[in-house]
Design a protein around this motif. Structure first.
Motif, mmCIF file in Angstrom:
data_model
loop_
_atom_site.group_PDB
_atom_site.id
_atom_site.type_symbol
_atom_site.label_atom_id
_atom_site.label_comp_id
_atom_site.label_asym_id
_atom_site.label_seq_id
_atom_site.Cartn_x
_atom_site.Cartn_y
_atom_site.Cartn_z
ATOM 1 N N ARG A 1 10.054 11.022 107.090
ATOM 2 C CA ARG A 1 10.048 12.043 108.506
ATOM 3 C C ARG A 1 10.520 13.673 108.114
ATOM 4 O O ARG A 1 9.970 14.593 108.598
ATOM 5 C CB ARG A 1 10.820 11.464 109.445
ATOM 6 C CG ARG A 1 11.078 12.470 110.684
ATOM 7 C CD ARG A 1 11.824 11.636 111.781
ATOM 8 N NE ARG A 1 12.219 12.699 112.875
ATOM 9 C CZ ARG A 1 13.311 12.212 113.698
ATOM 10 N NH1 ARG A 1 13.452 11.029 114.017
ATOM 11 N NH2 ARG A 1 13.662 12.875 114.642
ATOM 12 N N LEU A 2 11.327 13.824 107.092
ATOM 13 C CA LEU A 2 11.955 14.798 106.823
ATOM 14 C C LEU A 2 11.450 15.416 105.515
ATOM 15 O O LEU A 2 11.498 16.747 105.455
ATOM 16 C CB LEU A 2 13.512 14.681 106.873
ATOM 17 C CG LEU A 2 14.095 14.366 108.293
ATOM 18 C CD1 LEU A 2 15.591 14.229 108.087
ATOM 19 C CD2 LEU A 2 13.636 15.536 109.160
ATOM 20 N N ARG A 3 11.197 14.764 104.508
ATOM 21 C CA ARG A 3 10.773 15.474 103.266
ATOM 22 C C ARG A 3 9.752 16.300 103.216
ATOM 23 O O ARG A 3 9.673 17.292 102.415
ATOM 24 C CB ARG A 3 10.626 14.494 102.079
ATOM 25 C CG ARG A 3 9.476 13.671 102.148
ATOM 26 C CD ARG A 3 9.666 12.556 100.824
ATOM 27 N NE ARG A 3 8.452 11.751 100.863
ATOM 28 C CZ ARG A 3 7.348 11.968 99.897
ATOM 29 N NH1 ARG A 3 7.459 13.153 99.083
ATOM 30 N NH2 ARG A 3 6.414 11.328 99.792
ATOM 31 N N HIS A 4 8.973 16.367 104.304
ATOM 32 C CA HIS A 4 7.738 17.103 104.261
ATOM 33 C C HIS A 4 7.730 18.327 105.292
ATOM 34 O O HIS A 4 6.879 19.090 105.371
ATOM 35 C CB HIS A 4 6.488 16.323 104.825
ATOM 36 C CG HIS A 4 6.065 15.101 103.995
ATOM 37 N ND1 HIS A 4 5.499 15.152 102.617
ATOM 38 C CD2 HIS A 4 6.130 13.539 104.219
ATOM 39 C CE1 HIS A 4 5.351 13.904 102.172
ATOM 40 N NE2 HIS A 4 5.906 12.995 103.305
ATOM 41 N N GLU A 5 8.962 18.257 106.068
ATOM 42 C CA GLU A 5 9.235 19.626 106.838
ATOM 43 C C GLU A 5 9.397 20.640 106.098
ATOM 44 O O GLU A 5 9.911 20.916 105.100
ATOM 45 C CB GLU A 5 10.490 19.143 107.628
ATOM 46 C CG GLU A 5 10.462 18.302 108.687
ATOM 47 C CD GLU A 5 9.749 18.643 109.895
ATOM 48 O OE1 GLU A 5 9.471 19.812 110.159
ATOM 49 O OE2 GLU A 5 9.558 17.788 110.949
ATOM 50 N N GLU A 6 8.820 21.875 106.658
ATOM 51 C CA GLU A 6 8.617 23.208 106.265
ATOM 52 C C GLU A 6 9.993 23.983 106.433
ATOM 53 O O GLU A 6 10.261 25.131 106.059
ATOM 54 C CB GLU A 6 7.590 23.899 106.303
ATOM 55 C CG GLU A 6 6.327 23.187 105.621
ATOM 56 C CD GLU A 6 5.033 23.753 106.060
ATOM 57 O OE1 GLU A 6 4.977 24.956 106.627
ATOM 58 O OE2 GLU A 6 3.689 23.288 105.765
ATOM 59 N N GLN A 7 10.558 23.450 107.685
ATOM 60 C CA GLN A 7 11.875 23.921 108.045
ATOM 61 C C GLN A 7 13.089 23.061 107.960
ATOM 62 O O GLN A 7 12.827 21.866 107.842
ATOM 63 C CB GLN A 7 11.950 24.579 109.572
ATOM 64 C CG GLN A 7 10.736 25.707 109.661
ATOM 65 C CD GLN A 7 10.725 25.934 111.379
ATOM 66 O OE1 GLN A 7 10.348 24.837 112.242
ATOM 67 N NE2 GLN A 7 10.958 27.258 111.696
ATOM 68 N N GLU A 8 14.145 23.521 108.129
ATOM 69 C CA GLU A 8 15.446 22.614 107.893
ATOM 70 C C GLU A 8 15.438 21.926 109.508
ATOM 71 O O GLU A 8 15.386 22.915 110.284
ATOM 72 C CB GLU A 8 16.524 23.235 107.525
ATOM 73 C CG GLU A 8 16.625 23.819 106.068
ATOM 74 C CD GLU A 8 18.148 24.085 105.430
ATOM 75 O OE1 GLU A 8 19.051 23.817 106.207
ATOM 76 O OE2 GLU A 8 18.296 25.200 104.971
ATOM 77 N N VAL A 9 15.763 20.758 109.575
ATOM 78 C CA VAL A 9 15.796 20.232 110.708
ATOM 79 C C VAL A 9 17.201 19.397 110.709
ATOM 80 O O VAL A 9 17.435 18.568 109.808
ATOM 81 C CB VAL A 9 14.817 19.052 110.991
ATOM 82 C CG1 VAL A 9 14.983 18.282 112.312
ATOM 83 C CG2 VAL A 9 13.502 19.906 110.878
ATOM 84 N N LEU A 10 18.262 19.588 111.734
ATOM 85 C CA LEU A 10 19.359 18.964 111.599
ATOM 86 C C LEU A 10 19.283 18.013 112.678
ATOM 87 O O LEU A 10 19.136 18.133 113.826
ATOM 88 C CB LEU A 10 20.567 19.651 111.883
ATOM 89 C CG LEU A 10 21.938 19.208 112.144
ATOM 90 C CD1 LEU A 10 22.404 18.675 110.627
ATOM 91 C CD2 LEU A 10 22.951 20.470 112.656
ATOM 92 N N ILE A 11 19.334 16.558 112.659
ATOM 93 C CA ILE A 11 19.601 15.631 113.290
ATOM 94 C C ILE A 11 20.922 14.822 113.520
ATOM 95 O O ILE A 11 21.526 14.704 112.505
ATOM 96 C CB ILE A 11 18.577 14.440 112.891
ATOM 97 C CG1 ILE A 11 17.096 15.049 113.137
ATOM 98 C CG2 ILE A 11 18.975 13.220 113.834
ATOM 99 C CD1 ILE A 11 16.087 13.830 112.416
#
Length: 230
Positions: A123-133
């Motif tokens: 879910r997160l390794r392809h994100e182009e922005q940082e996402v905090l969950i």
């Protein structure tokens, strides 16, 4: 009596289907798998040729990984990709993320950082922005839910402990665990990552809500601040 037609003699549109029937889906190339989803090509272009074109669209991430980064408007620029096919391609990426998460969920445990990392990796390794969950747990250490707290640079100036703990209180959580990604693929914590973690830990102590860990996701790797002694 009909003659058996070899795969090579079939129209290009039909080859992936027949190959799958004869040898299983595992025998198909990435382009052939995509051709089965797209079903038909465009004028003068088979579904297989269209699939190869789509897989070469994202520079530096040619192939299936590129599908994670392509937007609907970008896909619509390809001749033969209409709104329906563009949405289908977007859904392939999301489906793969959810399949990966579903496989990791039975092993999910807040005191096992690798299980948390496995759960969020695709879910997160392809994100182009940082996402905090923020993950929230009850007194029996059962996951109550999660909330995306911010999207963009994770730093102490932008993260509001107030917003985070309002979510935790809404879920009646007694423990929380932070997860965020580094788009660079390198999970080494920055000074901002460490400062955010310390601020949230201190705020949680005042409210009786324990911060269990802060896990940073990279590309097929992670760092747990708890394991690192931070």
């Amino acid at each position: 009596m009909k003659k058996n037609i070899g795969l090579k003699n079939l129209p290009q549109e039909e080859q992936p289907y027949e190959k799958c029937l004869a040898h299983g889906a595992g025998s198909l190339s990435d382009a052939e798998l995509l051709a089965v989803i797209l079903r038909c090509g465009a004028e003068g272009k088979s579904s297989l040729e269209l699939s190869r074109e789509v897989l070469s669209l994202f520079p530096g991430n040619e192939g299936l990984l590129g599908l994670y980064h392509l937007t609907v408007p970008e896909l619509l620029k390809v001749k033969g990709i209409g709104r329906v096919k563009a949405i289908q391609l977007q859904c392939i990426g999301e489906l793969s993320r959810r399949i990966s998460a579903a496989g990791a969920k039975p092993c999910l445990s807040f005191d096992n950082p690798s299980s948390i990392a496995d759960y969020y990796m695709e879910r997160l390794r392809h994100e182009e922005q940082e996402v905090l969950i923020c993950m929230m747990f009850d007194t029996k250490n059962q996951l109550l839910g999660e909330r995306e707290i911010t999207r963009g640079t994770v730093n102490s100036a932008l993260i509001s402990p107030r917003e985070l703990f309002l979510n935790a209180l809404q879920f009646h959580a007694v423990h929380i665990l932070l997860v965020h990604n580094h788009p660079s693929g390198i999970p080494e914590p920055s000074s901002d990552d460490i400062e955010v973690t310390r601020r949230i830990r201190r705020a949680g102590e005042l409210l009786g809500i324990t911060l269990l860990d802060h896990i940073i996701i990279g590309d097929h790797c992670y760092i747990s601040m708890l394991e690192q002694g931070i």
